[in-house]
Design a protein around this motif. Structure first.
Motif, PDB file in Angstrom:
ATOM      1  N   ARG A   1     -34.948  51.007  -8.624  1.00  0.00           N
ATOM      2  CA  ARG A   1     -35.206  50.192  -7.444  1.00  0.00           C
ATOM      3  C   ARG A   1     -34.053  49.205  -7.292  1.00  0.00           C
ATOM      4  O   ARG A   1     -33.316  48.955  -8.242  1.00  0.00           O
ATOM      5  CB  ARG A   1     -36.522  49.434  -7.613  1.00  0.00           C
ATOM      6  CG  ARG A   1     -37.744  50.333  -7.802  1.00  0.00           C
ATOM      7  CD  ARG A   1     -38.947  49.530  -8.226  1.00  0.00           C
ATOM      8  NE  ARG A   1     -38.726  48.879  -9.519  1.00  0.00           N
ATOM      9  CZ  ARG A   1     -39.568  48.013 -10.083  1.00  0.00           C
ATOM     10  NH1 ARG A   1     -40.691  47.687  -9.459  1.00  0.00           N
ATOM     11  NH2 ARG A   1     -39.277  47.469 -11.250  1.00  0.00           N
ATOM     12  N   ASN A   2     -33.884  48.661  -6.104  1.00  0.00           N
ATOM     13  CA  ASN A   2     -32.781  47.733  -5.870  1.00  0.00           C
ATOM     14  C   ASN A   2     -32.810  46.561  -6.831  1.00  0.00           C
ATOM     15  O   ASN A   2     -31.765  46.023  -7.220  1.00  0.00           O
ATOM     16  CB  ASN A   2     -32.819  47.214  -4.428  1.00  0.00           C
ATOM     17  CG  ASN A   2     -31.802  47.909  -3.544  1.00  0.00           C
ATOM     18  OD1 ASN A   2     -30.644  48.040  -3.900  1.00  0.00           O
ATOM     19  ND2 ASN A   2     -32.244  48.374  -2.388  1.00  0.00           N
ATOM     20  N   GLN A   3     -33.993  46.124  -7.221  1.00  0.00           N
ATOM     21  CA  GLN A   3     -34.123  44.947  -8.079  1.00  0.00           C
ATOM     22  C   GLN A   3     -33.985  45.261  -9.564  1.00  0.00           C
ATOM     23  O   GLN A   3     -33.988  44.344 -10.386  1.00  0.00           O
ATOM     24  CB  GLN A   3     -35.484  44.269  -7.837  1.00  0.00           C
ATOM     25  CG  GLN A   3     -36.709  45.088  -8.258  1.00  0.00           C
ATOM     26  CD  GLN A   3     -37.279  45.924  -7.134  1.00  0.00           C
ATOM     27  OE1 GLN A   3     -36.534  46.427  -6.304  1.00  0.00           O
ATOM     28  NE2 GLN A   3     -38.598  46.059  -7.090  1.00  0.00           N
ATOM     29  N   ASP A   4     -33.844  46.526  -9.944  1.00  0.00           N
ATOM     30  CA  ASP A   4     -33.774  46.888 -11.357  1.00  0.00           C
ATOM     31  C   ASP A   4     -32.368  46.677 -11.908  1.00  0.00           C
ATOM     32  O   ASP A   4     -31.403  47.224 -11.360  1.00  0.00           O
ATOM     33  CB  ASP A   4     -34.170  48.352 -11.547  1.00  0.00           C
ATOM     34  CG  ASP A   4     -35.637  48.604 -11.229  1.00  0.00           C
ATOM     35  OD1 ASP A   4     -36.434  47.658 -11.382  1.00  0.00           O
ATOM     36  OD2 ASP A   4     -35.982  49.743 -10.852  1.00  0.00           O
ATOM     37  N   PRO A   5     -32.232  45.902 -12.989  1.00  0.00           N
ATOM     38  CA  PRO A   5     -30.904  45.714 -13.590  1.00  0.00           C
ATOM     39  C   PRO A   5     -30.261  47.055 -13.934  1.00  0.00           C
ATOM     40  O   PRO A   5     -30.916  47.943 -14.482  1.00  0.00           O
ATOM     41  CB  PRO A   5     -31.200  44.888 -14.846  1.00  0.00           C
ATOM     42  CG  PRO A   5     -32.457  44.142 -14.513  1.00  0.00           C
ATOM     43  CD  PRO A   5     -33.262  45.108 -13.684  1.00  0.00           C
TER      44      PRO A   5
ATOM     45  N   THR B   1     -25.160  50.849  -6.486  1.00  0.00           N
ATOM     46  CA  THR B   1     -25.129  51.164  -5.058  1.00  0.00           C
ATOM     47  C   THR B   1     -23.708  51.526  -4.663  1.00  0.00           C
ATOM     48  O   THR B   1     -22.771  50.790  -4.941  1.00  0.00           O
ATOM     49  CB  THR B   1     -25.607  49.971  -4.210  1.00  0.00           C
ATOM     50  OG1 THR B   1     -26.941  49.626  -4.567  1.00  0.00           O
ATOM     51  CG2 THR B   1     -25.556  50.309  -2.727  1.00  0.00           C
TER      52      THR B   1
ATOM     53  N   MET C   1     -23.716  46.516  -8.197  1.00  0.00           N
ATOM     54  CA  MET C   1     -24.647  46.724  -9.296  1.00  0.00           C
ATOM     55  C   MET C   1     -25.587  45.542  -9.417  1.00  0.00           C
ATOM     56  O   MET C   1     -25.173  44.382  -9.325  1.00  0.00           O
ATOM     57  CB  MET C   1     -23.884  46.911 -10.611  1.00  0.00           C
ATOM     58  CG  MET C   1     -24.772  47.158 -11.825  1.00  0.00           C
ATOM     59  SD  MET C   1     -23.829  47.483 -13.336  1.00  0.00           S
ATOM     60  CE  MET C   1     -22.998  45.902 -13.588  1.00  0.00           C
ATOM     61  N   THR C   2     -26.860  45.821  -9.621  1.00  0.00           N
ATOM     62  CA  THR C   2     -27.854  44.776  -9.878  1.00  0.00           C
ATOM     63  C   THR C   2     -27.814  44.418 -11.357  1.00  0.00           C
ATOM     64  O   THR C   2     -27.773  45.302 -12.214  1.00  0.00           O
ATOM     65  CB  THR C   2     -29.262  45.269  -9.510  1.00  0.00           C
ATOM     66  OG1 THR C   2     -29.280  45.683  -8.150  1.00  0.00           O
ATOM     67  CG2 THR C   2     -30.297  44.176  -9.722  1.00  0.00           C
TER      68      THR C   2
ATOM     69  N   LYS D   1     -29.185  41.660 -14.690  1.00  0.00           N
ATOM     70  CA  LYS D   1     -30.302  40.846 -15.168  1.00  0.00           C
ATOM     71  C   LYS D   1     -29.927  39.382 -15.262  1.00  0.00           C
ATOM     72  O   LYS D   1     -30.708  38.484 -14.901  1.00  0.00           O
ATOM     73  CB  LYS D   1     -30.769  41.355 -16.536  1.00  0.00           C
ATOM     74  CG  LYS D   1     -31.951  40.588 -17.120  1.00  0.00           C
ATOM     75  CD  LYS D   1     -32.361  41.180 -18.451  1.00  0.00           C
ATOM     76  CE  LYS D   1     -33.553  40.421 -19.048  1.00  0.00           C
ATOM     77  NZ  LYS D   1     -33.961  41.010 -20.347  1.00  0.00           N
TER      78      LYS D   1
ATOM     79  N   THR E   1     -26.753  37.030 -14.208  1.00  0.00           N
ATOM     80  CA  THR E   1     -25.474  36.983 -13.497  1.00  0.00           C
ATOM     81  C   THR E   1     -24.382  36.327 -14.333  1.00  0.00           C
ATOM     82  O   THR E   1     -23.276  36.852 -14.464  1.00  0.00           O
ATOM     83  CB  THR E   1     -25.628  36.228 -12.167  1.00  0.00           C
ATOM     84  OG1 THR E   1     -26.608  36.880 -11.369  1.00  0.00           O
ATOM     85  CG2 THR E   1     -24.314  36.182 -11.409  1.00  0.00           C
TER      86      THR E   1
ATOM     87  N   THR F   1     -25.696  34.119  -5.655  1.00  0.00           N
ATOM     88  CA  THR F   1     -26.305  35.166  -6.469  1.00  0.00           C
ATOM     89  C   THR F   1     -25.569  36.483  -6.261  1.00  0.00           C
ATOM     90  O   THR F   1     -25.792  37.449  -6.977  1.00  0.00           O
ATOM     91  CB  THR F   1     -27.789  35.360  -6.114  1.00  0.00           C
ATOM     92  OG1 THR F   1     -27.883  35.852  -4.775  1.00  0.00           O
ATOM     93  CG2 THR F   1     -28.549  34.056  -6.230  1.00  0.00           C
ATOM     94  N   LEU F   2     -24.679  36.531  -5.247  1.00  0.00           N
ATOM     95  CA  LEU F   2     -23.864  37.708  -4.989  1.00  0.00           C
ATOM     96  C   LEU F   2     -22.429  37.373  -5.379  1.00  0.00           C
ATOM     97  O   LEU F   2     -21.828  36.487  -4.809  1.00  0.00           O
ATOM     98  CB  LEU F   2     -23.929  38.108  -3.513  1.00  0.00           C
ATOM     99  CG  LEU F   2     -25.316  38.471  -2.971  1.00  0.00           C
ATOM    100  CD1 LEU F   2     -25.229  38.697  -1.466  1.00  0.00           C
ATOM    101  CD2 LEU F   2     -25.859  39.705  -3.655  1.00  0.00           C
TER     102      LEU F   2
END
Length: 227
Positions: free
Chosen positions: A100-104, A108, A183-184, A186, A188, A217-218
């Protein structure tokens, strides 16, 4: 779903990255996924799939895939500074994963396109999953639009049409005019420190996003110039 980044390093100076080689994506069916990136998204095929080969000891150790056979295809990604490499392993245990998008660790593949509606029509025709709620592009401010979809193996692809379009060296007939990957993570701060201290990347916070102020956060990590 797995994605890897092949990085070219300057051996005498530890951590001095001098370039990016390939963005590597492991797939279940190389012929199917090759057709998607070539025929649906219009990327230029650089190395066509060939018959499976048995990996030698060095490559088996490198990828920790002893006993596997291997196939590969590569694509040019306009103005990205790296190629897309699709890999298929057979004869070895495999566990497909859909993040999922939120999974470390979720990767993308971001493709900048001239015409988002044209790209989306092709993606819908191919029958792959649409991620963005409503299945339609969303505005990120002004005429800049974006939509998330999945490729045949479940990896995220963001189709991104900025306004104005950037200058590009892509062929006039190519809808894709740029690429990068995201990349997501956990933690940053921890991840930024890793890429900075190990690979010598410079880091910078993201800019304004979809009407929000500067988003810290980005973050963007860039390889420093070797010059």
């Amino acid at each position: 779903m797995k994605a890897w980044l092949a990085i070219l390093c300057c051996v005498p100076a530890f951590g001095q990255v001098v370039g990016v080689n390939n963005f590597i994506h492991s797939v279940a069916d190389l012929d199917k996924t090759t057709a998607f990136y070539r025929d649906t998204l219009g990327l230029e095929l650089k190395t066509a799939p060939r018959a499976p080969m048995v990996l030698n000891e060095a490559l088996s150790n490198l990828t920790d895939t002893h006993g596997a056979t291997f196939r590969v295809a590569t694509f040019k990604v306009p103005d990205a500074g790296f190629d897309l490499e699709l890999t298929e392993f057979t004869g070895i245990d495999k566990k497909p994963g859909v993040a999922r998008n939120q999974d470390p660790g979720a990767a993308t593949f971001v493709l900048t396109v001239r015409d988002l509606d044209k790209a989306l029509a092709a993606v819908k025709k191919a029958g792959v999953a649409l991620v963005t709620v409503g299945g339609a592009p969303l505005s990120l401010g002004g005429k800049t639009r974006s939509i998330f979809v999945r490729d045949p193996d479940g990896m995220f692809i963001e189709l991104f049409q900025p306004d104005p379009l950037p200058e590009t060296t892509a062929p006039a007939g190519s809808n894709v005019i740029g690429g990068r990957f995201a990349m997501t993570v956990k933690d940053t701060a921890k991840t930024l420190e890793f890429y900075k201290s190990v690979f010598g990347f410079s880091t910078e916070p993201g800019g304004a996003f979809a009407g929000n102020p500067v988003d810290r956060t980005l973050w963007t990590c860039r390889a420093r110039s070797s010059a």
